[in-house]
Design an enzyme around this catalytic site. Structure first.
Site, short mmCIF file in Angstrom:
data_model
loop_
_atom_site.label_atom_id
_atom_site.label_comp_id
_atom_site.label_asym_id
_atom_site.label_seq_id
_atom_site.Cartn_x
_atom_site.Cartn_y
_atom_site.Cartn_z
N CYS A 176 -4.04 3.14 8.04
CA CYS A 176 -4.62 1.81 7.86
C CYS A 176 -4.12 1.24 6.54
CB CYS A 176 -6.14 1.87 7.86
SG CYS A 176 -6.90 0.24 7.80
N ILE A 177 -3.63 0.01 6.56
CA ILE A 177 -3.11 -0.62 5.34
C ILE A 177 -3.89 -1.89 5.01
CG2 ILE A 177 -0.81 0.40 5.43
CD1 ILE A 177 0.18 -2.13 6.83
#
Length: 327
Positions: A176-177
């Site tokens: 997840c960014i």
């Protein structure tokens, strides 16, 4: 505004041992109750396409583990519920908040799943509150998990709307960014956010994201989680749905985030990425090792069950628990 909140994450914390009162670690009870059901472990494989499919969901349910089926094959959800119930297994599915999901929930009245997870990236939203109320009206016996959130205010609002449990964690996961793309989230302070949210909670909290080691499960429970959702540690198994890729003679599995372009099928509002993980054996072996490590954690906590982990002392060591090493 929030500068007085202690900020730390999993690698910053060490739990302090108590006197052991069991003669064998196998005596330690790792079971957990969620709603009307008891499960072997307080862990949930992330409801992501490269982590869980119907075959794995069935395997987990048969062996007494909790699972949440992902929501990315919408038409298969109703047949999945039917198939699980025909085998005497619990059905646990995910929904979003689009208009069509309201009709879908209503259509489940004849064969309601035991668990529904409302699964969106930013769960502190009117759309989630409305969906909680809709599910509770249409399927009052179904246990509703809602998320994801990162503040006490969000936990209270979702609980007040009728959620039976809330999922805490915005962007701390390995693929997840969100924290980089948006500037928001609990990445880098997930454990502190869990502690903060748990103080406001009256119902179970599920910590979601940022778990890198089995010891992090015990730390999550210490800081208020009833259960822990894990992605990367459950990715890359022989059974994992992720595509198998060979690189220089080595076998890898794809693992990508639910908000990645690989999941969405388009490059729009992307907040996830894809990585390759070395194939690492069977899922059952990982679950066994997790249980054994958690039993060891309970023995160090000086208890016989998971509750003992909630009462241990801890120290903040600020990134030094590895002492230059890596696992």
């Amino acid at each position: 505004m929030f500068n007085d909140i202690p900020v730390f994450d999993y690698e910053d914390i060490q739990l302090i041992p108590n006197k052991c009162i069991i003669t064998s670690r196998s005596q330690a009870d790792t079971s957990v109750t969620l709603g009307k059901y008891q499960f072997k472990l307080p862990v949930i494989p992330a409801n992501m396409q490269t982590i869980i499919d119907e075959t794995i969901a069935e395997q987990l349910a048969k062996e007494g583990y909790f699972y949440i089926m992902h929501r990315f094959d919408e038409d298969s959800r109703k047949p999945f519920i039917k198939r699980m119930h025909e085998q005497g297994l619990i059905a646990s599915i995910s929904v979003g908040v689009k208009a069509c999901e309201y009709d879908f929930v209503t259509s489940l009245k004849e064969d309601a799943p035991e668990f529904i997870t409302i699964d969106i990236a930013h769960g502190h939203a009117n759309s989630v509150i409305d969906m909680i109320k809709h599910i509770k009206t249409e399927l009052p016996e179904t246990f509703v998990i809602a998320g994801n959130v990162g503040t006490p205010e969000a936990v209270r609002e979702l609980e007040n709307a009728g959620a039976d449990a809330t999922k805490v964690g915005i962007g701390p996961g390995k693929v997840c960014i969100t924290k980089v793309k948006t500037g928001f989230g609990t990445g880098g302070w997930q454990l502190a956010a869990l502690r903060w949210c748990a103080k406001a909670a009256r119902k179970p909290i599920i910590a979601d994201g940022g778990i890198r080691t089995h010891g992090d499960i015990a730390k999550s429970i210490r800081f208020g989680a009833s259960m822990v959702m894990i992605g990367s540690l459950f990715a890359g198994h022989i059974e994992s749905p992720g595509k198998t890729v060979e690189v220089d003679g080595e076998t890898f599995k794809e693992y990508y985030g639910s908000a990645s372009e690989y999941q969405k099928g388009e490059h729009k509002n992307v907040e996830g990425k894809k990585i390759l993980l070395p194939t690492k054996g069977h899922l059952s072996d990982t679950l066994t090792e997790m249980q054994q490590d958690l039993q060891s954690s309970i023995s160090y906590a000086g208890g016989k069950d998971l509750d003992s982990l909630r009462h241990v002392d801890y120290v903040i060591v600020k990134n030094s628990i590895w002492n230059g090493d890596s696992i």
